[in-house]
Design a protein around this motif. Structure first.
Motif, PDB file in Angstrom:
ATOM      1  N   ALA A 247      58.515  37.464  31.215  1.00 44.01           N
ATOM      2  CA  ALA A 247      58.148  38.839  31.558  1.00 44.01           C
ATOM      3  C   ALA A 247      56.902  39.273  30.803  1.00 44.01           C
ATOM      4  O   ALA A 247      56.014  39.935  31.368  1.00 44.01           O
ATOM      5  CB  ALA A 247      59.310  39.781  31.237  1.00 44.01           C
ATOM      6  N   SER A 248      56.819  38.922  29.527  1.00 43.47           N
ATOM      7  CA  SER A 248      55.627  39.240  28.734  1.00 43.47           C
ATOM      8  C   SER A 248      54.386  38.630  29.370  1.00 43.47           C
ATOM      9  O   SER A 248      53.343  39.283  29.514  1.00 43.47           O
ATOM     10  CB  SER A 248      55.797  38.722  27.305  1.00 43.47           C
ATOM     11  N   TYR A 249      54.500  37.381  29.773  1.00 39.52           N
ATOM     12  CA  TYR A 249      53.355  36.681  30.360  1.00 39.52           C
ATOM     13  C   TYR A 249      52.950  37.301  31.696  1.00 39.52           C
ATOM     14  O   TYR A 249      51.769  37.555  31.944  1.00 39.52           O
ATOM     15  CB  TYR A 249      53.697  35.198  30.548  1.00 39.52           C
ATOM     16  N   ILE A 250      53.931  37.560  32.562  1.00 41.50           N
ATOM     17  CA  ILE A 250      53.639  38.131  33.883  1.00 41.50           C
ATOM     18  C   ILE A 250      53.045  39.526  33.740  1.00 41.50           C
ATOM     19  O   ILE A 250      52.077  39.890  34.419  1.00 41.50           O
ATOM     20  CB  ILE A 250      54.914  38.166  34.752  1.00 41.50           C
ATOM     21  N   ASN A 251      53.605  40.325  32.847  1.00 40.54           N
ATOM     22  CA  ASN A 251      53.087  41.671  32.610  1.00 40.54           C
ATOM     23  C   ASN A 251      51.640  41.611  32.120  1.00 40.54           C
ATOM     24  O   ASN A 251      50.784  42.383  32.565  1.00 40.54           O
ATOM     25  CB  ASN A 251      53.965  42.384  31.575  1.00 40.54           C
ATOM     26  N   GLY A 252      51.364  40.683  31.226  1.00 42.16           N
ATOM     27  CA  GLY A 252      50.009  40.531  30.719  1.00 42.16           C
ATOM     28  C   GLY A 252      49.031  40.071  31.781  1.00 42.16           C
ATOM     29  O   GLY A 252      47.893  40.565  31.860  1.00 42.16           O
ATOM     30  N   MET A 253      49.455  39.129  32.616  1.00 40.23           N
ATOM     31  CA  MET A 253      48.577  38.651  33.685  1.00 40.23           C
ATOM     32  C   MET A 253      48.299  39.748  34.701  1.00 40.23           C
ATOM     33  O   MET A 253      47.170  39.903  35.179  1.00 40.23           O
ATOM     34  CB  MET A 253      49.209  37.449  34.387  1.00 40.23           C
ATOM     35  N   ALA A 254      49.327  40.535  35.026  1.00 41.12           N
ATOM     36  CA  ALA A 254      49.121  41.664  35.939  1.00 41.12           C
ATOM     37  C   ALA A 254      48.148  42.667  35.336  1.00 41.12           C
ATOM     38  O   ALA A 254      47.304  43.244  36.036  1.00 41.12           O
ATOM     39  CB  ALA A 254      50.462  42.332  36.250  1.00 41.12           C
ATOM     40  N   GLY A 255      48.237  42.871  34.021  1.00 36.21           N
ATOM     41  CA  GLY A 255      47.309  43.757  33.333  1.00 36.21           C
ATOM     42  C   GLY A 255      45.887  43.232  33.367  1.00 36.21           C
ATOM     43  O   GLY A 255      44.930  44.002  33.559  1.00 36.21           O
ATOM     44  N   LYS A 256      45.724  41.935  33.187  1.00 34.17           N
ATOM     45  CA  LYS A 256      44.386  41.339  33.245  1.00 34.17           C
ATOM     46  C   LYS A 256      43.766  41.510  34.632  1.00 34.17           C
ATOM     47  O   LYS A 256      42.573  41.815  34.764  1.00 34.17           O
ATOM     48  CB  LYS A 256      44.457  39.855  32.887  1.00 34.17           C
ATOM     49  N   MET A 257      44.577  41.311  35.656  1.00 27.20           N
ATOM     50  CA  MET A 257      44.083  41.476  37.023  1.00 27.20           C
ATOM     51  C   MET A 257      43.699  42.927  37.285  1.00 27.20           C
ATOM     52  O   MET A 257      42.676  43.201  37.922  1.00 27.20           O
ATOM     53  CB  MET A 257      45.154  41.021  38.018  1.00 27.20           C
ATOM     54  N   ALA A 258      44.504  43.854  36.792  1.00 31.25           N
ATOM     55  CA  ALA A 258      44.204  45.272  36.980  1.00 31.25           C
ATOM     56  C   ALA A 258      42.940  45.667  36.222  1.00 31.25           C
ATOM     57  O   ALA A 258      42.100  46.418  36.739  1.00 31.25           O
ATOM     58  CB  ALA A 258      45.394  46.114  36.509  1.00 31.25           C
ATOM     59  N   GLN A 259      42.795  45.162  35.002  1.00 29.02           N
ATOM     60  CA  GLN A 259      41.608  45.498  34.212  1.00 29.02           C
ATOM     61  C   GLN A 259      40.345  44.891  34.821  1.00 29.02           C
ATOM     62  O   GLN A 259      39.276  45.502  34.782  1.00 29.02           O
ATOM     63  CB  GLN A 259      41.784  45.015  32.770  1.00 29.02           C
ATOM     64  N   LYS A 260      40.473  43.704  35.381  1.00 27.57           N
ATOM     65  CA  LYS A 260      39.321  43.078  36.016  1.00 27.57           C
ATOM     66  C   LYS A 260      38.806  43.924  37.174  1.00 27.57           C
ATOM     67  O   LYS A 260      37.594  44.038  37.403  1.00 27.57           O
ATOM     68  CB  LYS A 260      39.702  41.679  36.532  1.00 27.57           C
ATOM     69  N   LYS A 261      39.722  44.553  37.893  1.00 30.37           N
ATOM     70  CA  LYS A 261      39.343  45.372  39.044  1.00 30.37           C
ATOM     71  C   LYS A 261      38.911  46.772  38.632  1.00 30.37           C
ATOM     72  O   LYS A 261      37.932  47.314  39.157  1.00 30.37           O
ATOM     73  CB  LYS A 261      40.518  45.467  40.024  1.00 30.37           C
ATOM     74  N   ASN A 262      39.623  47.375  37.689  1.00 31.47           N
ATOM     75  CA  ASN A 262      39.423  48.792  37.380  1.00 31.47           C
ATOM     76  C   ASN A 262      38.843  49.062  36.002  1.00 31.47           C
ATOM     77  O   ASN A 262      38.708  50.226  35.606  1.00 31.47           O
ATOM     78  CB  ASN A 262      40.757  49.537  37.503  1.00 31.47           C
ATOM     79  N   GLY A 263      38.523  48.008  35.265  1.00 37.18           N
ATOM     80  CA  GLY A 263      37.985  48.219  33.932  1.00 37.18           C
ATOM     81  C   GLY A 263      38.999  48.876  33.023  1.00 37.18           C
ATOM     82  O   GLY A 263      40.181  48.528  33.030  1.00 37.18           O
ATOM     83  N   LEU A 264      38.548  49.852  32.256  1.00 42.37           N
ATOM     84  CA  LEU A 264      39.420  50.528  31.303  1.00 42.37           C
ATOM     85  C   LEU A 264      40.108  51.744  31.906  1.00 42.37           C
ATOM     86  O   LEU A 264      40.542  52.639  31.185  1.00 42.37           O
ATOM     87  CB  LEU A 264      38.612  50.946  30.067  1.00 42.37           C
ATOM     88  N   HIS A 265      40.247  51.768  33.222  1.00 36.35           N
ATOM     89  CA  HIS A 265      40.746  52.953  33.917  1.00 36.35           C
ATOM     90  C   HIS A 265      41.979  52.641  34.757  1.00 36.35           C
ATOM     91  O   HIS A 265      42.175  53.216  35.821  1.00 36.35           O
ATOM     92  CB  HIS A 265      39.631  53.536  34.791  1.00 36.35           C
ATOM     93  N   ILE A 266      42.818  51.756  34.261  1.00 33.11           N
ATOM     94  CA  ILE A 266      44.011  51.386  35.008  1.00 33.11           C
ATOM     95  C   ILE A 266      45.125  52.399  34.785  1.00 33.11           C
ATOM     96  O   ILE A 266      45.106  53.177  33.832  1.00 33.11           O
ATOM     97  CB  ILE A 266      44.511  49.973  34.621  1.00 33.11           C
ATOM     98  N   VAL A 267      46.103  52.372  35.678  1.00 30.79           N
ATOM     99  CA  VAL A 267      47.354  53.107  35.500  1.00 30.79           C
ATOM    100  C   VAL A 267      48.495  52.098  35.671  1.00 30.79           C
ATOM    101  O   VAL A 267      48.288  50.984  36.159  1.00 30.79           O
ATOM    102  CB  VAL A 267      47.507  54.273  36.499  1.00 30.79           C
ATOM    103  N   ALA A 268      49.681  52.484  35.269  1.00 27.29           N
ATOM    104  CA  ALA A 268      50.799  51.543  35.255  1.00 27.29           C
ATOM    105  C   ALA A 268      51.107  50.974  36.637  1.00 27.29           C
ATOM    106  O   ALA A 268      51.496  49.809  36.757  1.00 27.29           O
ATOM    107  CB  ALA A 268      52.038  52.216  34.672  1.00 27.29           C
ATOM    108  N   THR A 269      50.922  51.785  37.678  1.00 28.41           N
ATOM    109  CA  THR A 269      51.211  51.276  39.020  1.00 28.41           C
ATOM    110  C   THR A 269      50.250  50.161  39.434  1.00 28.41           C
ATOM    111  O   THR A 269      50.574  49.358  40.308  1.00 28.41           O
ATOM    112  CB  THR A 269      51.167  52.417  40.056  1.00 28.41           C
ATOM    113  N   ASP A 270      49.072  50.094  38.795  1.00 30.60           N
ATOM    114  CA  ASP A 270      48.160  48.979  39.072  1.00 30.60           C
ATOM    115  C   ASP A 270      48.793  47.658  38.655  1.00 30.60           C
ATOM    116  O   ASP A 270      48.590  46.627  39.307  1.00 30.60           O
ATOM    117  CB  ASP A 270      46.835  49.171  38.323  1.00 30.60           C
ATOM    118  N   LEU A 271      49.552  47.688  37.556  1.00 37.82           N
ATOM    119  CA  LEU A 271      50.234  46.471  37.133  1.00 37.82           C
ATOM    120  C   LEU A 271      51.268  46.044  38.166  1.00 37.82           C
ATOM    121  O   LEU A 271      51.369  44.861  38.513  1.00 37.82           O
ATOM    122  CB  LEU A 271      50.923  46.680  35.777  1.00 37.82           C
TER     123      LEU A 271
END
Length: 287
Positions: A247-271
């Protein structure tokens, strides 16, 4: 010695799905959370559990916010909690309303718990039904520790919650941080997923680290998403350490994908939107 999480490890921790499986075979999860102020937390956890591959998620929230929660998504099965907070009466009523064949539960996100006996009752009753349990946020408290079933519990604190539970603020050094987590997990026979720029996951005997280093993931709600993924994976892989690590790994990867798209402006639903892509490399179907 802590092991850094890698895709080859995660692949072993995420079970394949059977080709002929039916509804419910891939997990039944209970989410207990929410309050008048924090109605979004259990929604985020529930949607994350569904996106992680869970078949059925039962979202238990205070009655005063059930309409709002139901309006968010038709995918949620919402159970009204009779009181605005987790009281003993609410816990007893909830236990009578939930299915008897739950696989896992996550408790605490956004939840107000004025009566410690209510949390003890809920946790002990679910554990007696062989339900794997993840505790987060307000459910991470020192008084619950003596009542946890050994080796079947995941706790997902951030540093402040870990201090509230243990009396110890995790050091900034990863080596020292890891040592503190390992000692506490071993002493209490639980799995700890200590959230941070590098997650530390340990059951006291084996430890994993997951460096994320994502400045954008300080946004509120990303921990709720993590709790949902933990519960979703616990429903399929009954091993707390493996489920928490994955879960830690998947959550982190989803965060990386969201940050790649939205920069420092992500929200939790992006994950949540990126969980399927993060899990796709590990998707397998067997006979």
């Amino acid at each position: 010695m802590a092991t850094r999480l890698q895709p080859a490890i995660i692949r072993k921790f995420i079970p394949p799905r059977k080709r002929d499986s039916r509804k419910g075979d891939n997990g039944k999860v209970l989410v207990v959370g929410g309050s008048h102020m924090y109605h979004g937390a259990p929604i985020l956890a529930s949607l994350a559990a569904l996106r992680s591959g869970t078949d059925l998620v039962y979202t238990c929230v205070p009655k005063i916010i059930t309409s709002s929660v139901r309006a968010i998504s038709p995918n949620l099965i919402v159970i009204p909690m009779v009181d605005a907070k987790l009281t003993r009466g609410a816990a007893n009523k909830l236990l009578g309303q939930t299915p008897s064949d739950l696989d896992s539960a996550t408790i605490g996100m956004g939840l107000s718990i004025p009566d410690e006996e209510a949390l003890k009752l809920l946790v002990k009753s679910l554990a007696s039904q062989d339900v794997r349990i993840s505790l987060d946020a307000s459910a991470i408290v020192s008084y619950i520790l003596p009542h946890l079933p050994q080796k079947n519990i995941v706790l997902t604190p951030h540093a402040g919650e870990f201090k509230r539970m243990s009396g110890i603020m995790p050091p900034s050094s990863i080596k020292e941080r890891t040592s503190v987590v390992e000692k506490f997990a071993k002493e209490h026979s639980v799995t700890i997923l200590l959230k941070g720029s590098t997650d530390v996951i340990s059951n006291g005997n084996q430890t994993y680290v997951n460096p994320k280093n994502l400045a954008s993931m300080t946004v509120g709600g990303t921990g709720d998403v993590l709790s949902g993924i933990v519960a979703g994976l616990l429903a399929r892989n009954r091993n707390p350490l493996e489920s928490a690590a994955a879960a830690s790994y998947i959550n982190g990867m989803a965060g990386k994908m969201a940050q790649k798209k939205n920069g420092l402006h992500i929200v939790a639903t992006d994950l949540i939107d990126n969980i399927p892509a993060a899990m796709k490399p590990f998707d397998r179907i067997t006979k």
